[in-house]
Motif scaffolding. Structure first.
Motif, mmCIF file in Angstrom:
data_model
loop_
_atom_site.group_PDB
_atom_site.id
_atom_site.type_symbol
_atom_site.label_atom_id
_atom_site.label_comp_id
_atom_site.label_asym_id
_atom_site.label_seq_id
_atom_site.Cartn_x
_atom_site.Cartn_y
_atom_site.Cartn_z
ATOM 1 N N VAL A 1 0.836 -1.206 0.000
ATOM 2 C CA VAL A 1 0.000 0.000 0.000
ATOM 3 C C VAL A 1 0.871 1.256 0.000
ATOM 4 O O VAL A 1 0.665 2.182 -0.803
ATOM 5 C CB VAL A 1 -0.938 0.001 1.222
ATOM 6 N N VAL A 2 1.862 1.293 0.891
ATOM 7 C CA VAL A 2 2.724 2.476 0.995
ATOM 8 C C VAL A 2 3.521 2.679 -0.289
ATOM 9 O O VAL A 2 3.654 3.810 -0.783
ATOM 10 C CB VAL A 2 3.668 2.347 2.205
ATOM 11 N N SER A 3 4.048 1.601 -0.852
ATOM 12 C CA SER A 3 4.826 1.711 -2.088
ATOM 13 C C SER A 3 3.963 2.200 -3.241
ATOM 14 O O SER A 3 4.422 2.972 -4.093
ATOM 15 C CB SER A 3 5.449 0.356 -2.436
ATOM 16 N N SER A 4 2.706 1.779 -3.271
ATOM 17 C CA SER A 4 1.794 2.254 -4.314
ATOM 18 C C SER A 4 1.558 3.754 -4.189
ATOM 19 O O SER A 4 1.537 4.478 -5.188
ATOM 20 C CB SER A 4 0.460 1.498 -4.225
ATOM 21 N N VAL A 5 1.401 4.215 -2.957
ATOM 22 C CA VAL A 5 1.211 5.648 -2.730
ATOM 23 C C VAL A 5 2.455 6.425 -3.162
ATOM 24 O O VAL A 5 2.361 7.484 -3.802
ATOM 25 C CB VAL A 5 0.893 5.921 -1.248
ATOM 26 N N VAL A 6 3.630 5.885 -2.834
ATOM 27 C CA VAL A 6 4.883 6.544 -3.210
ATOM 28 C C VAL A 6 5.003 6.636 -4.727
ATOM 29 O O VAL A 6 5.409 7.670 -5.279
ATOM 30 C CB VAL A 6 6.082 5.784 -2.610
ATOM 31 N N GLN A 7 4.632 5.567 -5.426
ATOM 32 C CA GLN A 7 4.699 5.582 -6.888
ATOM 33 C C GLN A 7 3.702 6.571 -7.479
ATOM 34 O O GLN A 7 4.011 7.269 -8.453
ATOM 35 C CB GLN A 7 4.442 4.177 -7.428
ATOM 36 N N LEU A 8 2.511 6.651 -6.897
ATOM 37 C CA LEU A 8 1.520 7.609 -7.383
ATOM 38 C C LEU A 8 2.001 9.040 -7.199
ATOM 39 O O LEU A 8 1.717 9.920 -8.029
ATOM 40 C CB LEU A 8 0.190 7.402 -6.651
ATOM 41 N N LEU A 9 2.732 9.283 -6.135
ATOM 42 C CA LEU A 9 3.259 10.621 -5.877
ATOM 43 C C LEU A 9 4.497 10.919 -6.715
ATOM 44 O O LEU A 9 4.952 12.068 -6.765
ATOM 45 C CB LEU A 9 3.599 10.772 -4.389
ATOM 46 N N GLY A 10 5.032 9.891 -7.349
ATOM 47 C CA GLY A 10 6.217 10.083 -8.178
ATOM 48 C C GLY A 10 7.487 10.300 -7.387
ATOM 49 O O GLY A 10 8.471 10.835 -7.920
ATOM 50 N N ALA A 11 7.499 9.876 -6.127
ATOM 51 C CA ALA A 11 8.687 10.067 -5.291
ATOM 52 C C ALA A 11 9.722 8.992 -5.594
ATOM 53 O O ALA A 11 9.385 7.827 -5.816
ATOM 54 C CB ALA A 11 8.298 10.017 -3.813
ATOM 55 N N GLU A 12 10.976 9.387 -5.606
ATOM 56 C CA GLU A 12 12.048 8.427 -5.840
ATOM 57 C C GLU A 12 12.446 7.758 -4.532
ATOM 58 O O GLU A 12 12.259 8.315 -3.450
ATOM 59 C CB GLU A 12 13.269 9.126 -6.448
ATOM 60 N N THR A 13 12.991 6.550 -4.644
ATOM 61 C CA THR A 13 13.477 5.825 -3.476
ATOM 62 C C THR A 13 14.961 5.526 -3.650
ATOM 63 O O THR A 13 15.501 5.631 -4.757
ATOM 64 C CB THR A 13 12.709 4.508 -3.279
ATOM 65 N N ALA A 14 15.598 5.160 -2.558
ATOM 66 C CA ALA A 14 17.024 4.843 -2.584
ATOM 67 C C ALA A 14 17.219 3.335 -2.672
ATOM 68 O O ALA A 14 16.265 2.559 -2.574
ATOM 69 C CB ALA A 14 17.701 5.400 -1.335
ATOM 70 N N SER A 15 18.464 2.927 -2.845
ATOM 71 C CA SER A 15 18.810 1.509 -2.905
ATOM 72 C C SER A 15 19.610 1.127 -1.671
ATOM 73 O O SER A 15 20.323 1.945 -1.094
ATOM 74 C CB SER A 15 19.631 1.203 -4.163
ATOM 75 N N ASN A 16 19.487 -0.140 -1.287
ATOM 76 C CA ASN A 16 20.234 -0.660 -0.150
ATOM 77 C C ASN A 16 21.579 -1.201 -0.634
ATOM 78 O O ASN A 16 21.648 -1.946 -1.606
ATOM 79 C CB ASN A 16 19.426 -1.767 0.528
ATOM 80 N N GLN A 17 22.657 -0.827 0.050
ATOM 81 C CA GLN A 17 23.996 -1.215 -0.388
ATOM 82 C C GLN A 17 24.183 -2.735 -0.394
ATOM 83 O O GLN A 17 24.772 -3.295 -1.325
ATOM 84 C CB GLN A 17 25.044 -0.560 0.518
ATOM 85 N N SER A 18 23.677 -3.401 0.628
ATOM 86 C CA SER A 18 23.818 -4.861 0.679
ATOM 87 C C SER A 18 23.050 -5.523 -0.456
ATOM 88 O O SER A 18 23.519 -6.500 -1.057
ATOM 89 C CB SER A 18 23.314 -5.391 2.025
ATOM 90 N N ALA A 19 21.865 -4.988 -0.751
ATOM 91 C CA ALA A 19 21.069 -5.550 -1.836
ATOM 92 C C ALA A 19 21.747 -5.328 -3.182
ATOM 93 O O ALA A 19 21.726 -6.203 -4.058
ATOM 94 C CB ALA A 19 19.680 -4.928 -1.833
ATOM 95 N N GLU A 20 22.352 -4.167 -3.368
ATOM 96 C CA GLU A 20 23.073 -3.906 -4.615
ATOM 97 C C GLU A 20 24.239 -4.874 -4.779
ATOM 98 O O GLU A 20 24.492 -5.391 -5.876
ATOM 99 C CB GLU A 20 23.579 -2.464 -4.630
ATOM 100 N N LEU A 21 24.948 -5.134 -3.681
ATOM 101 C CA LEU A 21 26.050 -6.091 -3.727
ATOM 102 C C LEU A 21 25.537 -7.477 -4.089
ATOM 103 O O LEU A 21 26.162 -8.207 -4.876
ATOM 104 C CB LEU A 21 26.763 -6.123 -2.376
ATOM 105 N N ALA A 22 24.390 -7.850 -3.528
ATOM 106 C CA ALA A 22 23.811 -9.160 -3.817
ATOM 107 C C ALA A 22 23.366 -9.263 -5.268
ATOM 108 O O ALA A 22 23.529 -10.313 -5.906
ATOM 109 C CB ALA A 22 22.631 -9.419 -2.881
#
Length: 309
Positions: A157-178
């Motif tokens: 739900v929260v991610s859908s709201v963020v996408q509707l607002l057009g807000a950008e999100t950051a990436s997690n360093q560990s996830a990027e490494l993975a």
């Protein structure tokens, strides 16, 4: 006619001879041996015996200091590992990741939490009692699964709201490494249950939220601890300031679930399992999407930002 005063139990005792210096009245406290009061709380084992009597402002300040100090110690430990890695000409990636987890989680987060409680005077059993560490019941295992479902629905739900607002999100360093090295993802999955979940929950739920609960009601204590936990992830994110703040705001919601579950069960193992399960599922999805579907890699990178590592 019988004298009513003779029904008094005190009057039934034999009268003492006033001339006998060795006799003592039965109801004289001096005649009874002193009994040691076993009800006195032991500060080393009883959490209530060492609860600070301070204001909510002091509790918040201490909780904030502990919450920020953990990641700072982890960063310092990471810098030390980087120097070691450089000195030896490069460690194998899996070894480097494992050492980073041990230093950043067990030493920095877990060590800080246990060290703080030991500084307050708790012994081993007192620390276990303060944190509330015990084997979870079947009901508590059910709460782990139910809590994870709540987190997933909330994040959708929260991610859908963020996408509707057009807000950008950051990436997690560990996830990027993975994502760049899918072969180490199984290591991350196991580490979520054995390292990250337990260590981060010991510090942020067991100590930070626990310290707040000594001076605050449950709701504000959970909210403040969750805000601290979400905010410190700024250090683990990459991207612009607005993207990091958006991601921190999103991470606040699973943090609330961790805190609520801990408050309800008073068992630290439950939020630790819930935390580990949530992260492990995300890393598993990363592995599947990166390994078997190039088309879904962008989706995987977006979900990686939601890791409450």
């Amino acid at each position: 006619m019988t004298d009513p005063s003779r029904d008094d139990p005190v009057d039934r005792a034999p009268a003492a001879d006033a001339t006998d210096d060795d006799s003592v009245a039965p109801d004289d406290p001096a005649s009874e041996p002193a009994v040691e009061d076993d009800s006195t709380a032991n500060p080393a084992t009883d959490p209530s015996a060492t609860a600070p009597n301070d204001s909510p402002a002091v509790a918040v300040a201490v909780a904030l200091a502990l919450g920020v100090l953990g990641p700072v110690l982890a960063l310092l430990g990471g810098q030390g590992l980087f120097l070691v890695d450089t000195a030896v000409g490069g460690l194998p990636l899996a070894v480097y990741v494992l050492l980073t987890l041990i230093v950043g989680q067990y030493v920095a987060f877990g060590g800080l939490a246990v060290g703080y409680l030991a500084w307050r005077g708790f012994d081993r059993s007192g620390i276990v009692s303060y944190l509330g560490v015990r084997r979870p019941s079947l009901t508590e295992i059910g709460l782990v699964v139910g809590g994870w479902v709540v987190i997933v629905i909330t994040l959708l739900v929260v991610s859908s709201v963020v996408q509707l607002l057009g807000a950008e999100t950051a990436s997690n360093q560990s996830a990027e490494l993975a994502i760049q090295n899918p072969t180490i993802i199984p290591l991350f999955v196991v580490a979520m249950f054995l390292v990250v979940g337990p260590c981060e929950e010991i510090l942020y739920r067991g100590v930070v939220q626990g310290r707040l609960r000594e001076s605050l009601p449950a709701a504000p204590a959970i909210a403040i601890a969750s805000a601290i936990f979400a905010f410190i992830h700024v250090m683990a994110l990459t991207g612009g300031v607005s993207g990091r703040l958006t991601t921190v705001a999103i991470l606040f919601f699973p943090s609330l679930v961790f805190g609520a579950v801990y408050e309800y069960t008073e068992n630290l193992v439950v939020p630790a399992l819930l935390h580990g399960l949530h992260n492990a599922v995300i890393f598993t999805l990363l592995y599947v999407t990166v390994t078997y579907s190039d088309e879904l890699q962008e989706m995987a990178e977006g979900g990686a930002a939601l890791l409450p590592l």
